[in-house]
Write a protein that holds these residues in place. Structure first.
Motif, PDB file in Angstrom:
ATOM      1  N   SER A   1      -7.031  -7.589  -5.776  1.00  0.00           N
ATOM      2  CA  SER A   1      -6.943  -6.267  -5.148  1.00  0.00           C
ATOM      3  C   SER A   1      -6.506  -5.220  -6.159  1.00  0.00           C
ATOM      4  O   SER A   1      -5.686  -5.473  -7.034  1.00  0.00           O
ATOM      5  CB  SER A   1      -5.930  -6.317  -3.996  1.00  0.00           C
TER       6      SER A   1
ATOM      7  N   ARG B   1      -4.910  -5.587   0.178  1.00  0.00           N
ATOM      8  CA  ARG B   1      -5.828  -4.439   0.201  1.00  0.00           C
ATOM      9  C   ARG B   1      -5.467  -3.477   1.310  1.00  0.00           C
ATOM     10  O   ARG B   1      -5.524  -2.258   1.129  1.00  0.00           O
ATOM     11  CB  ARG B   1      -7.262  -4.932   0.367  1.00  0.00           C
TER      12      ARG B   1
ATOM     13  N   SER C   1      -1.976  -3.664  -5.655  1.00  0.00           N
ATOM     14  CA  SER C   1      -2.762  -4.385  -6.648  1.00  0.00           C
ATOM     15  C   SER C   1      -2.255  -5.816  -6.748  1.00  0.00           C
ATOM     16  O   SER C   1      -1.052  -6.065  -6.630  1.00  0.00           O
ATOM     17  CB  SER C   1      -2.648  -3.703  -8.013  1.00  0.00           C
TER      18      SER C   1
ATOM     19  N   GLN D   1     -11.847  -1.612  -0.525  1.00  0.00           N
ATOM     20  CA  GLN D   1     -10.771  -1.176  -1.403  1.00  0.00           C
ATOM     21  C   GLN D   1     -11.011   0.292  -1.741  1.00  0.00           C
ATOM     22  O   GLN D   1     -11.735   0.631  -2.655  1.00  0.00           O
ATOM     23  CB  GLN D   1     -10.789  -2.048  -2.666  1.00  0.00           C
TER      24      GLN D   1
END
Length: 402
Positions: free
Chosen positions: A270, A334, A339, A244
């Motif tokens: 994520s 990701r 997110s 990430q």
């Protein structure tokens, strides 16, 4: 593939549940991949049947119940006018054709466009023996990471299920359990669940040692798909972890100020914080963009399948009711730099009325209602979910900078 009714009857003599579960899986995969039937058809059949017989997990069904469910799958496919091949070589041919067709499916074409993969590369078919994570109550399928992507120290991170196949884990549609005890310390929702380390300590140690050996040999952190069938560990796939590395945001308000708006915690799938308007249907995203220009949108779904890649790309954040942190859909979050929070299990979506209910003890009627267009805030780095809009800033910026 190859699970004909003759084979089913042979295996059912010793384990009816296992035989009928394998046949049910073949029917579903044939219907979806070759005939293009909706996955939702079979998820609904499964959900309704579990409700009717009073079980929360399919592995708690009896052999007769699994057989009954397999018949429902068979009848549904036939009722929609599709042919179910009985010859195993014919089944294999259908499977090969389905894989080659998939390269030009709308979802695959869109995904290649998003991640810059050439249409000219093509795909391939590998035919190999099957291992069965659903063959006994002590057989396990799972996905494990050699390193946790968060700040906390977790030596072995991942998710597993007993009496299951890999599809249950990576599809994001099944209830999964933590690999290690350390995960239970980070996520309260795991606290009451049996980790693999706790329930199957010898199998956990075998997996731990194998992951460390592979990691040391490769020289970088890995994601590994595995199955343990009757005490034998099979490594099914090894690939580098999706790191990430995209820029994320955090809340401006301090924790004590935002606590009254805290709805609960899912899994940190994520990214960081996104505060935006709720949207429940992918085909409604464009309409809400026009209605609320400049506002971020959070796609809320019961689960997120890889087929939902278009909706992921169009939204600013993703919130799902079920599904683990090692599913293919979370990996796509990701890769697409989105997110997301997964497995927010206290949320129940009413798709017919385009809204959701979140269990909330402090509310007068025991829940909070979230309608399309309402603001909601998710934190992909902690799994926390909050009601309403809350200001964010780029992570690491001073408190007075938005």
């Amino acid at each position: 593939v190859g699970m004909t009714r003759e084979v089913l009857n042979y295996y059912a003599r010793s384990d009816q549940w296992f035989a009928c579960d394998c046949y049910r899986r073949f029917l579903q995969d044939l219907a979806i991949s070759y005939y293009g039937m909706s996955r939702q058809v079979f998820e609904t059949l499964m959900y309704d049947y579990k409700e009717r017989v009073g079980v929360d997990l399919k592995e708690k069904m009896t052999g007769d119940q699994m057989a009954d469910l397999a018949v429902q799958y068979f009848d549904e496919i036939r009722n929609q006018g599709h042919y179910i091949p009985e010859d195993p070589y014919e089944q294999l041919l259908y499977s090969i054709v389905a894989v080659f067709r998939s390269w030009n499916s709308p979802v695959a074409v869109k995904y290649r466009e998003l991640v810059n993969i050439s249409d000219e590369w093509g795909t391939a078919v590998i035919i190999q023996n099957m291992v069965f994570g659903n063959s006994s109550p002590d057989s396990i399928t799972g996905v494990v990471h050699s390193r946790y992507h968060g700040n906390e120290k977790i030596d072995l991170f991942g998710e597993y299920k007993t009496r299951s196949q890999g599809h249950d884990i990576v599809s994001g549609i099944a209830r999964v359990f933590p690999i290690s005890e350390d995960q239970k310390k980070v996520y309260r929702k795991f606290a009451s669940m049996p980790s693999m380390e706790e329930k199957f300590p010898e199998l956990y140690n075998m997996l731990f040692c194998a992951v460390q050996r592979i990691r040391d040999k490769w020289g970088n952190d890995l994601q590994i798909e595995f199955t343990i069938e009757n005490g034998i560990l099979y490594i099914l796939q090894v690939r580098g972890m999706v790191n990430q590395i995209f820029e994320v945001e955090e809340l401006v308000e301090p924790p004590q100020a935002i606590e009254p708006y805290h709805l609960g915690q899912g899994l940190a799938a994520s990214g960081g914080v996104v505060s935006g308007r709720a949207v429940f249907m992918i085909d409604r995203i464009d309409e809400l963009r026009k209605k609320f220009p400049g506002d971020r949108l959070i796609l809320i779904r019961p689960e997120t399948n890889p087929e939902d890649v278009v909706g992921m790309e169009k939204s600013d954040g993703i919130l799902t009711c079920i599904g683990g942190m090692t599913s293919h859909a979370v990996l796509q979050m990701r890769r697409l730099e989105k997110s997301g929070v997964s497995d927010f299990s206290i949320m129940h979506i009413d798709e017919d009325n385009n809204q959701a209910f979140v269990e909330y003890a402090s509310a007068e009627d025991g829940h909070v209602l979230v309608r399309e267009g309402d603001f909601i805030t998710i934190d992909g780095s902690t799994g926390n979910v909050y009601m309403g809009y809350h200001r964010t800033r780029k992570k690491g910026m001073p408190a007075d900078v938005n």
